[in-house]
Design an enzyme around this catalytic site. Sequence first.
Site, PDB file in Angstrom:
ATOM      1  N   SER A  82       0.804  -1.223   0.000  1.00 35.75           N
ATOM      2  CA  SER A  82       0.000   0.000   0.000  1.00 35.75           C
ATOM      3  C   SER A  82       0.836   1.271   0.000  1.00 35.75           C
ATOM      4  O   SER A  82       0.289   2.367  -0.129  1.00 35.75           O
ATOM      5  CB  SER A  82      -0.942   0.004   1.209  1.00 35.75           C
ATOM      6  OG  SER A  82      -0.213   0.011   2.417  1.00 35.75           O
ATOM      7  N   LYS A 140      -6.570   3.723   8.450  1.00 37.10           N
ATOM      8  CA  LYS A 140      -5.623   4.681   7.881  1.00 37.10           C
ATOM      9  C   LYS A 140      -6.180   6.098   7.904  1.00 37.10           C
ATOM     10  O   LYS A 140      -5.464   7.061   8.200  1.00 37.10           O
ATOM     11  CB  LYS A 140      -5.273   4.269   6.456  1.00 37.10           C
ATOM     12  CG  LYS A 140      -4.494   2.954   6.379  1.00 37.10           C
ATOM     13  CD  LYS A 140      -4.252   2.517   4.943  1.00 37.10           C
ATOM     14  CE  LYS A 140      -3.460   1.215   4.889  1.00 37.10           C
ATOM     15  NZ  LYS A 140      -3.238   0.742   3.507  1.00 37.10           N
TER      16      LYS A 140
END
Length: 776
Positions: free
Chosen positions: A683, A726
Amino acid sequence: MSETSTTTRLPVAILPTVVLPGATLTLQLSDPRLRQAVEAARTDTNGRIAFVTDPADTLGVVATVPDVGKLPGGEPVAIVQIDTRAYVGLARTDEAGGDARLTAAVDPIIDPTPTERVTAAARELRAVLELIAPLRRSRRLPEILGSTRAPGALADAVATWAEFADDDRRRVLHAVDLADRVDAISSWARNHLAELQVAETIRNDVSEGMDKQQREYLLRQQLNAIRKELGEGDDDVVGDFRDRLEQLDAPVATKNTIAKELDRFERMSSQSPEHSWIRTWLDRVFDMPWGERSDDSLELDTARAQLDADHYGLDEVKDRIVEFLATRKLRRDRGIDERDGERATRGSGAIITLVGPPGVGKTSLGESVARAMGREFVRVALGGIRDEAEIRGHRRTYVGSQPGRIVRALQEAGTMNPVILLDEVDKLTAGGWSGDPTAALLEVLDPAQNHTFRDHYLEVDLDLSEVVFIATANVADTIPAPLLDRMDLVRLDGYTEDEKRFIANRYLLPRQVEQAGLRSDEIDVGDDVISAVIRGYTREAGVRTLERELGRLVRKVTSKVATGTETPVVIDPDEVSAWLGRPKVTDDVPERTNVPGVATGLAVTGVGGDVLFIETTAFPTGPDAEPGLTLTGQLGDVMKESAQIALNYVRSHADELGLDGEALRRRFHVHVPAGAVPKDGPSAGITMTTALVSLMTGRHVKPTVGMTGEITLQGQVLPIGGVKQKVLAAHRMGLTEVVLPKRNGPDLDDVPERVRDEMTFHLADTYDDVAKVAFA
């Protein structure tokens, strides 16, 4: 009732039970009316008194009170002898000496001379009673037969001896006709004799079958006596074990296994090494809560209320837990999955696994589920376990062997259907020479198999299908795939600042104040103070550090109060640093990104969402430095590949990105700070690409932007996981813009609405979309 020559006026008392002529009883005179009637009989009617059980009943008895006295406790009592039946007129209240007394006209009923028929019936009754006496092993009945001649008196005495119920005694009392009375007792006696004879026949049959057991018992007694002389006195222990086995509510197969081991133990010398092994095994197996179960309380409204009272927020998690309980309730109510009479709760679904960072309430949620269901709660810590025997138990041939943690949890709970929390299941160590504990958990957590779980130490089948297993983990990535397949993951992604502030006010601060010995009116901590603590001293997904800092603050206030400081002690938001020291957390994103070559990425770690800074630098190639890429920061293989993909994408799209050839002929170094923390995953791809482009072009990355997404060699931005965690991490760090893969757009629905309102989200399909947002 018309009065006759035999009619007399006697005191009347009401008894709660029916008595018959010939009986002698002791009456407690705690009732004032009964005591007054007895005193009146003693003073006015030469001890004679009438008794009825119902004021409306005209038939009662006449009795004599020969004596009154007191019990050892001082309570007055009277000895009463029941003489005859009597017709009792309507009672009236007489005033005598200032006392109100009930009196009535009483006409005694004397039994007539028995006819030949009555005499014959009485002889037959005596014959039946003489057969009953030895079967009842009664001493009183032969005395009655020897001392009572009159048929009527015999019938009354037998009814009293047999302890007839009140209704039956009342029918005997109302049997004024002598023939009716004797016939009624004769009918009862014949029926009772038949019952006793049948019972005696059964007893004899059973006794014949017990001869073998009695012989074995006598032999055991002799064996115990011999052992006692030899100093091997385990006779009481064996007897105690056998008594416990008789009372044990365990499956038949289990009881048979215990009985075999007990026979071995009884025959074995105490000097044998196996003697102590078997005795320890017997102690362990009898410590199991066989047959003990908590009654489930599967009221869904109550369960939801319990979860709401214990935890704030986490609505998705609470909904999932209520759905889990609803499934169990419906299956139980409808009897689904019954197998040959086994409990219907078997095989009721996958194991709930709470996955989330530390401090978000995973363990306490398990406790709430237990409280909501009305079950016992046991926590089993699995972190660091590397031995399969910790789960399944050790073979009892080993020194110091014991059952596994599952069996010990059942013993601790005291029931066979507790809620067992398997804590930190992701911290299990993969198997080595001592076996794989994760593989041992497969049977425990499989609803289709755990009804016959077998511990290596006990070696009997245990039904774990009624146990509610709840597992917890910080990350799901390290849980082995076969084990993960048996789990139903429920994610807890952390709290926003508003949620933390509410939790601190409702739960954390009151708990710390109570533990410190303060009263709630002795300390004043406002919302702005809690916000200052959250922003300046914590940066976490949960609230564990927040509670620790609030505890420090409360203890400092406690020391002030203990030295006489005036209360309440008010904490000013501007003075938080004076109480807790300088802030531990600062917003350093602008400082870290104020040079080209640094980009802000978002990641998920074992402690929740986090912000990662990707730093890059470059230097000319020479004899000692070939063009290429150096990676540092303890990166995993996938993350290293992402860095190589990012560099190759930049090189292959140099013209589009405005890069010259000279910039690409250098050696690049990519570093992710916090080098002591392992990092992996794809990611960070677009973040690494952005940092490299920033370095080569000299353009600054906007300090307000955080990004996450996987990049391909063609520049496509692929979706990633952990969006909510996140985004919450970016919000905690003060970022106002987040770049996400376009295909992760629906995941924003999981982000709290207030966080979404305070941030701007950019959905990228290719890297061109990322570049437009990332650079000022």
